[in-house]
Write a protein that holds these residues in place. Structure first.
Motif, PDB file in Angstrom:
ATOM      1  N   PRO A  95       0.800  -1.287  -0.588  1.00 28.42           N
ATOM      2  CA  PRO A  95       0.235  -0.058  -0.184  1.00 28.42           C
ATOM      3  C   PRO A  95       0.993   1.245  -0.152  1.00 28.42           C
ATOM      4  O   PRO A  95       0.309   1.952   0.898  1.00 28.42           O
ATOM      5  N   PHE A  96       2.363   0.989  -0.870  1.00 29.97           N
ATOM      6  CA  PHE A  96       2.397   2.434  -1.046  1.00 29.97           C
ATOM      7  C   PHE A  96       3.599   2.632  -2.693  1.00 29.97           C
ATOM      8  O   PHE A  96       3.361   0.696  -2.866  1.00 29.97           O
ATOM      9  N   VAL A  97       3.901   3.245  -2.562  1.00 26.39           N
ATOM     10  CA  VAL A  97       4.818   3.306  -4.386  1.00 26.39           C
ATOM     11  C   VAL A  97       6.176   2.840  -3.559  1.00 26.39           C
ATOM     12  O   VAL A  97       6.554   4.105  -3.083  1.00 26.39           O
ATOM     13  N   SER A  98       6.910   2.232  -4.237  1.00 29.15           N
ATOM     14  CA  SER A  98       8.219   1.516  -4.448  1.00 29.15           C
ATOM     15  C   SER A  98       8.807   1.861  -5.816  1.00 29.15           C
ATOM     16  O   SER A  98       8.854   2.327  -6.931  1.00 29.15           O
ATOM     17  N   ILE A  99       9.833   3.306  -5.070  1.00 27.86           N
ATOM     18  CA  ILE A  99      10.758   3.495  -6.326  1.00 27.86           C
ATOM     19  C   ILE A  99      12.669   3.204  -5.781  1.00 27.86           C
ATOM     20  O   ILE A  99      12.796   3.320  -4.908  1.00 27.86           O
ATOM     21  N   ALA A 100      13.086   2.763  -6.960  1.00 27.62           N
ATOM     22  CA  ALA A 100      14.560   2.123  -6.841  1.00 27.62           C
ATOM     23  C   ALA A 100      14.743   3.343  -7.216  1.00 27.62           C
ATOM     24  O   ALA A 100      15.069   3.411  -8.680  1.00 27.62           O
ATOM     25  N   ALA A 101      16.180   3.723  -6.761  1.00 22.10           N
ATOM     26  CA  ALA A 101      17.376   4.406  -7.009  1.00 22.10           C
ATOM     27  C   ALA A 101      18.434   3.678  -7.308  1.00 22.10           C
ATOM     28  O   ALA A 101      19.215   3.376  -5.908  1.00 22.10           O
ATOM     29  N   ILE A 102      18.603   3.448  -8.407  1.00 17.45           N
ATOM     30  CA  ILE A 102      20.425   2.763  -8.463  1.00 17.45           C
ATOM     31  C   ILE A 102      20.777   2.768  -9.100  1.00 17.45           C
ATOM     32  O   ILE A 102      21.376   3.408  -9.899  1.00 17.45           O
ATOM     33  N   ARG A 103      22.324   2.845  -8.113  1.00 15.73           N
ATOM     34  CA  ARG A 103      23.456   2.925  -8.641  1.00 15.73           C
ATOM     35  C   ARG A 103      24.414   1.374  -8.657  1.00 15.73           C
ATOM     36  O   ARG A 103      24.326   1.298  -7.023  1.00 15.73           O
ATOM     37  N   GLY A 104      25.070   1.706  -9.720  1.00 15.09           N
ATOM     38  CA  GLY A 104      25.618   0.091 -10.011  1.00 15.09           C
ATOM     39  C   GLY A 104      24.955  -1.360 -10.121  1.00 15.09           C
ATOM     40  O   GLY A 104      23.474  -1.193 -10.275  1.00 15.09           O
ATOM     41  N   ARG A 105      25.514  -2.094  -9.387  1.00 16.89           N
ATOM     42  CA  ARG A 105      25.986  -3.801  -9.651  1.00 16.89           C
ATOM     43  C   ARG A 105      24.253  -4.725  -9.371  1.00 16.89           C
ATOM     44  O   ARG A 105      24.418  -4.109  -8.419  1.00 16.89           O
ATOM     45  N   ASP A 118       7.935  -0.922  -7.635  1.00 18.08           N
ATOM     46  CA  ASP A 118       7.170   0.219  -8.706  1.00 18.08           C
ATOM     47  C   ASP A 118       8.007   0.832  -9.853  1.00 18.08           C
ATOM     48  O   ASP A 118       7.403   0.524 -10.697  1.00 18.08           O
ATOM     49  N   LEU A 119       8.543   1.779  -9.067  1.00 21.30           N
ATOM     50  CA  LEU A 119       9.916   1.878 -10.520  1.00 21.30           C
ATOM     51  C   LEU A 119      10.784   2.000 -10.379  1.00 21.30           C
ATOM     52  O   LEU A 119      11.546   1.987  -8.785  1.00 21.30           O
ATOM     53  N   ARG A 120      11.980   2.389 -11.591  1.00 24.44           N
ATOM     54  CA  ARG A 120      13.435   1.972 -10.995  1.00 24.44           C
ATOM     55  C   ARG A 120      13.733   2.980 -11.963  1.00 24.44           C
ATOM     56  O   ARG A 120      13.823   3.032 -13.295  1.00 24.44           O
ATOM     57  N   TYR A 121      14.515   3.549 -11.235  1.00 28.48           N
ATOM     58  CA  TYR A 121      15.051   5.259 -12.204  1.00 28.48           C
ATOM     59  C   TYR A 121      17.472   4.083 -12.179  1.00 28.48           C
ATOM     60  O   TYR A 121      17.603   4.317 -10.574  1.00 28.48           O
ATOM     61  N   TRP A 177      13.517  -2.800 -18.792  1.00 23.87           N
ATOM     62  CA  TRP A 177      14.081  -3.423 -17.853  1.00 23.87           C
ATOM     63  C   TRP A 177      14.356  -2.426 -16.703  1.00 23.87           C
ATOM     64  O   TRP A 177      13.487  -2.333 -16.013  1.00 23.87           O
ATOM     65  N   VAL A 178      14.565  -0.586 -16.988  1.00 24.59           N
ATOM     66  CA  VAL A 178      14.061   0.750 -16.145  1.00 24.59           C
ATOM     67  C   VAL A 178      12.850   1.182 -16.171  1.00 24.59           C
ATOM     68  O   VAL A 178      13.222   1.711 -17.342  1.00 24.59           O
ATOM     69  N   THR A 179      12.432   1.938 -15.391  1.00 22.42           N
ATOM     70  CA  THR A 179      11.642   3.151 -15.943  1.00 22.42           C
ATOM     71  C   THR A 179      12.362   3.799 -16.865  1.00 22.42           C
ATOM     72  O   THR A 179      11.739   4.372 -17.725  1.00 22.42           O
ATOM     73  N   ARG A 180      13.779   4.094 -15.888  1.00 21.67           N
ATOM     74  CA  ARG A 180      13.974   5.778 -16.713  1.00 21.67           C
ATOM     75  C   ARG A 180      15.981   5.652 -16.339  1.00 21.67           C
ATOM     76  O   ARG A 180      15.606   5.362 -15.457  1.00 21.67           O
ATOM     77  N   ALA A 181      16.806   5.955 -17.204  1.00 20.00           N
ATOM     78  CA  ALA A 181      17.969   6.106 -16.810  1.00 20.00           C
ATOM     79  C   ALA A 181      18.061   7.212 -16.523  1.00 20.00           C
ATOM     80  O   ALA A 181      18.183   8.271 -17.827  1.00 20.00           O
ATOM     81  N   VAL A 182      18.623   8.301 -15.665  1.00 20.08           N
ATOM     82  CA  VAL A 182      19.032   9.085 -15.515  1.00 20.08           C
ATOM     83  C   VAL A 182      20.599   9.584 -14.975  1.00 20.08           C
ATOM     84  O   VAL A 182      21.211   8.665 -14.818  1.00 20.08           O
ATOM     85  N   ALA A 183      21.226  11.121 -15.587  1.00 23.10           N
ATOM     86  CA  ALA A 183      21.925  11.467 -14.925  1.00 23.10           C
ATOM     87  C   ALA A 183      22.769  11.221 -13.478  1.00 23.10           C
ATOM     88  O   ALA A 183      22.009  11.376 -12.966  1.00 23.10           O
TER      89      ALA A 183
END
Length: 274
Positions: A95-105, A118-121, A177-183
């Motif tokens: 019952p929440f929105v999960s967001i991954a802030a992905i750095r690394g392997r 739910d979301l992968r940046y 594979w991910v929602t978006r790639a970001v600098a």
């Protein structure tokens, strides 16, 4: 030892930071602790958005700890569902929105956890993705073979899983594979802004919309359980038993850090020697 730290960013936003140095492998403690955290945050009616990140440089959620396969297989939920599968299902239904802030392997079981968010940046410069199971003689068991085809399509999922290669953030974004790639320099601010925007909306509408999209996109839970059973069986296959010593030898000769940083490359070399 605690592998996670929880920060209250705002009354509606939490940040869950993972650290299991040196390379953030997912072990039995990781799964058990994260399961408890998901329960805790799910019970808090204030929580609307949860950001997941890592405090270990170079690694997000890495592959499963091969030295703890029996312990991972032994973990079960109250209804006897494998705890890893139960955790991934509860993450998608949370019952929440999960967001991954992905750095690394982000590989193997760690990638399968990331796929349940739910979301992968992803950091354009720092993120890498891989499902290395086939290269070491087993099959994905935590949802990689069920979630990736729905995101990537059949042929790209086959490419990702059958080659066991590392995919950079640009290719992961291209494939879905991910929602978006970001600098990398913009990743934290970008994720913070997304979290704040979603948290500003009515909770009921956010969760109802998530439930609608879940109905249209998630793999059947029976398929996830079947994949875990196939994975559990595959760890006894001769191919896996032959490759584990080769992997240990490579780590001793080349070094854990070098192997982990370039696992997609070395998995192929290990295969040639097995």
């Amino acid at each position: 030892m605690a592998q996670f730290a929880i920060e209250t960013v705002t009354p509606k936003i939490r940040k869950v930071t993972f650290a299991n140095p040196p390379v953030n492998v997912v072990d039995a403690g990781t799964v058990a602790q994260l399961s408890d955290i998901v329960d805790e945050l799910s019970a808090d009616e204030q929580v609307q958005v949860v950001v997941f990140d890592s405090a270990t440089p170079g690694y997000f959620y890495n592959h499963a700890d091969l030295g703890q396969v029996p312990e991972l297989l032994a973990l079960t939920a109250a209804d006897s569902t494998p705890l890893f599968i139960d955790l991934s299902i509860r993450l998608t239904k949370a019952p929440f929105v999960s967001i991954a802030a992905i750095r690394g392997r982000t590989r193997g079981g760690g990638d399968e956890l990331a796929l349940a968010f739910d979301l992968r940046y992803a950091s354009r410069e720092e993120a890498l993705f891989c499902q290395p199971e086939v290269a070491i003689g087993i099959v994905p068991g935590g949802g990689g073979g069920d979630r990736l085809p729905r995101l990537l399509g059949r042929d790209r999922a086959l490419e990702a899983i059958l080659t066991s290669q590392d995919f950079d953030a640009d290719r992961a974004e291209q494939y879905g594979w991910v929602t978006r790639a970001v600098a990398d320099a913009e990743l934290d601010d970008f994720v913070t802004a997304i979290a704040a925007r979603i948290a500003s909306f009515d909770r009921a509408s956010v969760l109802a919309a998530k439930a609608q999209i879940n109905r249209a996109t998630l793999p059947p839970e029976a398929d996830l359980r079947a994949s875990w059973a196939e994975f559990a069986g595959s760890v006894s296959w001769p191919g896996f038993q032959a490759r584990v010593p080769q992997l240990g030898k490579a780590i001793a000769e080349i070094g854990l850090d070098e192997i982990e940083r370039n696992l997609g490359h070395y998995a192929g070399l290990i295969n040639e020697q097995a």
